[in-house]
Design a protein around this motif. Structure first.
Motif, PDB file in Angstrom:
ATOM      1  N   HIS A  71      57.912  36.339  85.072  1.00  0.00           N
ATOM      2  CA  HIS A  71      56.633  35.654  85.049  1.00  0.00           C
ATOM      3  C   HIS A  71      56.061  35.677  83.643  1.00  0.00           C
ATOM      4  O   HIS A  71      56.341  36.576  82.838  1.00  0.00           O
ATOM      5  CB  HIS A  71      55.619  36.230  86.056  1.00  0.00           C
ATOM      6  N   SER A 105      53.631  40.247  90.726  1.00  0.00           N
ATOM      7  CA  SER A 105      53.934  38.828  90.585  1.00  0.00           C
ATOM      8  C   SER A 105      53.118  38.027  91.589  1.00  0.00           C
ATOM      9  O   SER A 105      52.862  38.492  92.705  1.00  0.00           O
ATOM     10  CB  SER A 105      55.425  38.576  90.832  1.00  0.00           C
ATOM     11  N   TYR A 163      60.337  31.180  92.586  1.00  0.00           N
ATOM     12  CA  TYR A 163      60.752  31.091  91.187  1.00  0.00           C
ATOM     13  C   TYR A 163      61.923  30.125  91.035  1.00  0.00           C
ATOM     14  O   TYR A 163      62.931  30.253  91.726  1.00  0.00           O
ATOM     15  CB  TYR A 163      61.151  32.466  90.660  1.00  0.00           C
ATOM     16  N   THR A 174      50.661  29.269  91.033  1.00  0.00           N
ATOM     17  CA  THR A 174      50.381  30.588  91.583  1.00  0.00           C
ATOM     18  C   THR A 174      49.431  30.482  92.754  1.00  0.00           C
ATOM     19  O   THR A 174      48.780  29.463  92.976  1.00  0.00           O
ATOM     20  CB  THR A 174      49.766  31.511  90.523  1.00  0.00           C
TER      21      THR A 174
END
Length: 333
Positions: A99, A120, A125, A73
């Protein structure tokens, strides 16, 4: 407001229609189960085929770093996009977002339409089963109340303002038009398979050339029959393709007149006869269901049918967003 989607139906071939033709009691997760995005060259799509809409916009906010995995992240929080709906108000949905934190799913409205999003990290992803199912579960929940223009998997906007001004604002007219066009339509999917290896036994029994060549090389060392085996494989493949064409054409002859549009994808196994998605008017759903039952009654001795839907409209409308482009364009393919 469209009615809630019916449970996913799975139809299996057999000697006669049976209680197995009924829909399963709970819908299974759905997604881009049909595979691919271009119609197979073997069969034409219907002449009234509509192009897929692709929307590009934004003012070049930070681009996700390629190669970042789901667990990685950044300090920035963006808005993960699921789809566009006819909704002019802020509201939430009782399903967790993508998530690991399972963030709240909610709308970002603009005039009479809205984007369905969840908070998010700004990241890329991976297309894992877990992520794809999380994305699809949100779409299925929203589809219970709204017609949804699905956004392709993995799109994260930098903030709500970008979603509202650049995705919804700049694309408002086209998005609103597509929502209106799709409001009375649903997507249904059909896969047809030959049962077990019956097709190969049929070919051997009905083709004298294949049967004779098979018998001549049976029991002989493979190194001495190398070219004959290649020839046998080519003959079988050609016959399988011809039978696939005939069987798929017979299926489509019954179903295409009931569809507004369709997409045909390449078969993904040797036993697959047809891999198709149909866009139909909601009023034709019962007629389409009955046509599938009729096909099972007529062809169930040889074919197994897997029939699913309604599912997200991925095969007919998929919104693709590229925040790196500053040009406010609506490219249609």
């Amino acid at each position: 407001m469209p009615p809630p989607p019916r449970p996913t139906g799975t139809f299996f071939g057999g000697h006669a229609p049976s209680p197995r033709l009924r829909a399963s009691p709970t819908p299974r997760p759905t997604g881009t189960f049909l595979g691919g995005h271009a119609p197979s060259p073997r069969l034409r799509a219907s002449p009234n085929s509509r192009p897929t809409g692709t929307f590009l916009g934004g003012h070049a906010p930070p681009t996700p770093n390629k190669g970042i995995h789901m667990a990685s992240t950044t300090s920035a929080t963006g808005k993960y996009l699921y789809g566009i709906i006819n909704c002019g108000e802020e509201r939430s949905f009782a399903t967790p977002g993508i998530h690991e934190v399972g963030a709240l799913v909610y709308t970002i409205p603009y005039k009479e339409i809205a984007a369905v999003v969840s908070d998010s990290p700004i990241q890329e992803y991976d297309s894992t089963r877990r992520n794809m199912l999380a994305h699809t579960r949100v779409l299925e929940m929203v589809m219970r109340e709204y017609t949804v223009l699905p956004v392709c998997f993995g799109i994260v906007a930098p903030d709500a303002r970008t979603v509202r001004e650049h995705l919804l604002g700049e694309g408002y007219d086209q998005l609103a038009l597509q929502l209106k066009e799709m409001a009375c339509h649903i997507e249904l999917g059909l896969k047809a398979f030959w049962i077990a290896d019956d097709i190969f036994r049929e070919i051997a029994e009905q083709s004298a050339e294949i049967r004779d060549l098979r018998d001549r090389i049976a029991g002989l060392p493979s190194e001495k029959t190398y070219y004959q085996r290649i020839k046998l494989g080519e003959l079988v493949e050609a016959e399988v393709n011809q039978r696939r064409e005939r069987d798929s054409a017979a299926i489509l002859a019954q179903l295409e007149p009931l569809a507004y549009d369709l997409r045909i994808h390449p078969p993904i196994t040797d036993r697959m006869v047809l891999n198709a998605a149909f866009l139909i008017d909601r009023t034709q759903e019962e007629h389409f269901d009955q046509a599938i039952r009729d096909l099972d009654a007529a062809m169930g001795q040889r074919l197994l049918f897997k029939y699913v839907g309604p599912v997200p409209l991925y095969n007919f409308v998929t919104i693709k967003v590229d925040w790196r482009h500053t040009a406010r364009t609506a490219a249609v393919r």
